[in-house]
Design a protein around this motif. Structure first.
Motif, PDB file in Angstrom:
ATOM      1  N   ARG A  79      47.883  98.796  63.444  1.00  0.00           N
ATOM      2  CA  ARG A  79      49.339  98.658  63.325  1.00  0.00           C
ATOM      3  C   ARG A  79      50.031  99.899  63.881  1.00  0.00           C
ATOM      4  NH1 ARG A  79      51.165  94.576  60.370  1.00  0.00           N
ATOM      5  NH2 ARG A  79      49.595  93.531  59.113  1.00  0.00           N
ATOM      6  N   LEU A 133      51.379  84.345  62.525  1.00  0.00           N
ATOM      7  CA  LEU A 133      51.639  85.791  62.638  1.00  0.00           C
ATOM      8  C   LEU A 133      51.519  86.281  64.072  1.00  0.00           C
ATOM      9  CD1 LEU A 133      49.353  86.858  59.661  1.00  0.00           C
ATOM     10  CD2 LEU A 133      51.817  86.557  59.580  1.00  0.00           C
ATOM     11  N   ASN A 154      59.292  86.845  64.914  1.00  0.00           N
ATOM     12  CA  ASN A 154      58.988  88.191  64.410  1.00  0.00           C
ATOM     13  C   ASN A 154      57.502  88.304  64.052  1.00  0.00           C
ATOM     14  OD1 ASN A 154      59.362  90.799  63.545  1.00  0.00           O
ATOM     15  ND2 ASN A 154      60.087  90.203  61.514  1.00  0.00           N
ATOM     16  N   GLU A 205      53.542  89.506  63.578  1.00  0.00           N
ATOM     17  CA  GLU A 205      52.873  90.745  63.159  1.00  0.00           C
ATOM     18  C   GLU A 205      51.955  91.260  64.272  1.00  0.00           C
ATOM     19  OE1 GLU A 205      52.928  92.521  60.075  1.00  0.00           O
ATOM     20  OE2 GLU A 205      54.794  91.373  60.036  1.00  0.00           O
ATOM     21  N   ILE A 206      51.386  90.306  65.003  1.00  0.00           N
ATOM     22  CA  ILE A 206      50.452  90.659  66.079  1.00  0.00           C
ATOM     23  C   ILE A 206      51.068  90.172  67.395  1.00  0.00           C
ATOM     24  CG2 ILE A 206      48.082  90.375  66.941  1.00  0.00           C
ATOM     25  CD1 ILE A 206      47.548  89.202  64.008  1.00  0.00           C
ATOM     26  N   VAL A 207      51.190  91.060  68.361  1.00  0.00           N
ATOM     27  CA  VAL A 207      51.765  90.673  69.657  1.00  0.00           C
ATOM     28  C   VAL A 207      50.697  90.871  70.728  1.00  0.00           C
ATOM     29  CG1 VAL A 207      53.624  91.064  71.311  1.00  0.00           C
ATOM     30  CG2 VAL A 207      54.041  91.411  68.878  1.00  0.00           C
ATOM     31  N   LEU A 220      58.187  97.620  69.524  1.00  0.00           N
ATOM     32  CA  LEU A 220      57.442  96.700  68.650  1.00  0.00           C
ATOM     33  C   LEU A 220      56.363  97.462  67.879  1.00  0.00           C
ATOM     34  CD1 LEU A 220      57.015  93.627  71.055  1.00  0.00           C
ATOM     35  CD2 LEU A 220      58.257  93.621  68.890  1.00  0.00           C
ATOM     36  N   GLU A 238      57.797  99.423  65.171  1.00  0.00           N
ATOM     37  CA  GLU A 238      58.160  98.567  64.025  1.00  0.00           C
ATOM     38  C   GLU A 238      56.945  98.270  63.147  1.00  0.00           C
ATOM     39  OE1 GLU A 238      61.087  96.544  63.108  1.00  0.00           O
ATOM     40  OE2 GLU A 238      62.069  98.205  64.132  1.00  0.00           O
ATOM     41  N   LYS A 289      54.006  96.812  64.299  1.00  0.00           N
ATOM     42  CA  LYS A 289      53.267  95.624  64.724  1.00  0.00           C
ATOM     43  C   LYS A 289      51.985  96.024  65.464  1.00  0.00           C
ATOM     44  CE  LYS A 289      57.483  92.977  64.956  1.00  0.00           C
ATOM     45  NZ  LYS A 289      57.360  92.554  63.554  1.00  0.00           N
TER      46      LYS A 289
END
Lengths: 254, 245
Positions: free
Chosen positions: A26, A75, A150, A152-154, A178, A181, A183
């Motif tokens: 994260r 997510l 939105n 959690e994992i991009v 991101l 933030e 993520k």
């Protein structure tokens, strides 16, 4: 935390990926690099649940993603390498479809869609079918669709493909924001200078295996090389690029 | 979304073109049904006054075969038009797989879209004739008989439509399971063209039930296996309760 453990993938007799392990934490942007055919997209497809691994596992917060794939996908925000879209839908309709499938309430979804389209300068084309969009416009729609809920994992697989300079600059800042933030961002790209600027760690793949996995600063120090491009060339490029270019020039001018 | 994709043609460019095209097709089919109803009502009105009810009833066999044939032809053409979108394909998987959607939801959406597309064409082509035809038949004026004929019509035509749709779906399903993806991609368009010509040929080659050489019942026994439209006209008469004539 997203953890990839001993991931292996066979396509018939071909081993596309061989015992790949890494962790994406994260608040960090993890770069995922490798030449064509090194297994980058195969890894990304397994992390997004598109294909199943032949061996190994992918863990999110210590649990296999396959235990509850639907909850995991809620997510996940994924920008694919190829802009696969339904060409008969308009940009607005495509975003409504993805937002709806992610369970975003209609009023919030409408606000988000308007916002993304405005910020990506697509408001005027929102009712135009995607078949009429340029590659860059489609890419903006894919980025918007991936971030609407939105996640959690991009996961970004060549997200700069087709984008103009200003949109690419926006996206570069967005990737860093991101991560800020909190993520998990996995960024696969061939644009090494962008990777160098935005990633805290990189995984370099070569022939389906991890050739390097560390922070860019550590790799620079360990290999005594000034740039990520030099590190990448040392680890994953087997050809003499200058010689090939010279040979091509001779072929063109002959 | 899947329903619109059936009409995802290169020609369609502006918003709403797919819906307009669908409405136009449905309107053409309904118009055809209306013309057929008008034509048959004239024919049946004058026919029933010139001959005995028994003879007239026997004469309606070929019309019932034609209705089944037309329903089957329209369903087949719609199915062939939807050919590439009948099953979830690679594009569906690539777009929808990363989204939190279950495979059964995807299949349900696809099935609902197919049912809507086929259902609309089926209802349009039978809209006027399906409601008016039972009233044209000599049913001794009894309302239960009229309603029975109405039910018989929709059961027989629904069966005919379902039969041809299932047959074409089966052809594609077998090809998908027996051939590799790349080979299927090469063969698919040939199958589509083949299905089109087979359906159209079958429609025009289906013989008339009425023949001077044999009674309708004998003709049905000899032809219904090879020509399903004849079988479904027999189904209509059986449901209606007039098999013997």
């Amino acid at each position: 935390m997203l953890e990839v453990r001993h991931l292996t993938k066979h396509y018939s007799r071909i081993k596309a990926l061989d015992d790949v392990s890494f962790t994406a934490a994260r608040g960090e942007v993890t770069g995922y690099l490798g030449p064509n055919g090194s297994g980058k997209s195969t890894t990304v497809k397994m992390i997004t649940g598109l294909i199943a691994p032949s061996a190994g596992e992918i863990l999110y917060n210590g649990e296999s993603i396959h235990r509850d794939l639907i909850s995991y996908k809620k997510l996940l925000g994924y920008v694919p390498e190829e802009p696969h879209l339904y060409p008969h839908l308009t940009g607005q309709e495509y975003l409504e479809l993805t937002g709806d499938l992610h369970g975003i309430p209609p009023d919030r979804l409408a606000n988000k869609i308007s916002g993304f389209l405005r910020l990506f300068s697509l408001s005027g084309d929102r009712y135009v079918p995607l078949s009429s969009y340029s590659k860059g416009m489609r890419q903006k729609i894919l980025v918007s669709a991936a971030l609407l809920h939105n996640p959690e994992i991009v996961i970004l697989d060549e997200p700069f493909s087709g984008l103009d300079v200003s949109s690419a600059m926006i996206l570069r800042s967005l990737i860093q924001s991101l991560a800020a933030e909190g993520k998990i961002v996995l960024f696969s790209s061939h644009v090494l200078d962008v990777v160098e600027r935005v990633c805290s760690r990189v995984v370099i793949l070569h022939k389906g295996r991890v050739a390097a996995y560390d922070s860019i600063a550590n790799l620079r120090g360990l290999m005594s090389l000034p740039t990520l491009e030099d590190i990448f060339s040392q680890l994953a490029v087997e050809q003499d690029t200058s010689a090939i270019a010279q040979e091509m020039i001779e072929l063109i001018t002959s | 979304m899947f329903l619109q994709r059936f009409l995802d043609l290169e020609l369609l460019s502006s918003r709403g073109d797919a819906q307009h095209l669908l409405v136009q097709i449905v309107a053409i089919l309904a118009g055809f049904s209306f013309v057929m109803t008008y034509w048959k009502s004239q024919q049946y009105f004058f026919g029933s006054t010139r001959m005995s009810a028994e003879k007239f009833l026997t004469g309606t066999w070929s019309d019932q075969g034609s209705f089944a044939g037309i329903t089957m032809l329209v369903t087949a053409l719609f199915t062939i038009l939807m050919w590439d979108s009948l099953f979830p394909d690679r594009r569906d998987c690539l777009i929808l797989s990363p989204l939190p959607i279950r495979m059964r939801t995807l299949f349900s959406a696809k099935s609902a879209a197919i049912a809507t597309g086929i259902g609309l064409s089926f209802l349009a082509v039978n809209s006027f004739i399906g409601l008016a035809y039972p009233f044209m038949l000599p049913t001794s004026g009894s309302m239960p008989q009229v309603f029975r004929a109405l039910a018989a019509y929709w059961i027989a035509m629904g069966g005919a439509s379902l039969f041809v749709f299932s047959a074409l779906l089966g052809v594609q399903g077998i090809a998908l399971h027996t051939l590799s993806h790349s080979r299927f991609a090469r063969v698919s368009s040939y199958l589509q063209v083949g299905a089109f010509f087979a359906t159209v040929s079958y429609f025009f080659l289906t013989p008339s039930i009425l023949s001077p050489a044999a009674s309708p019942l004998r003709r049905i026994r000899s032809c219904s296996n090879r020509f399903p439209a004849i079988g479904f006209s027999a189904c209509f008469r059986r449901c209606w309760g007039t098999t013997a004539r």
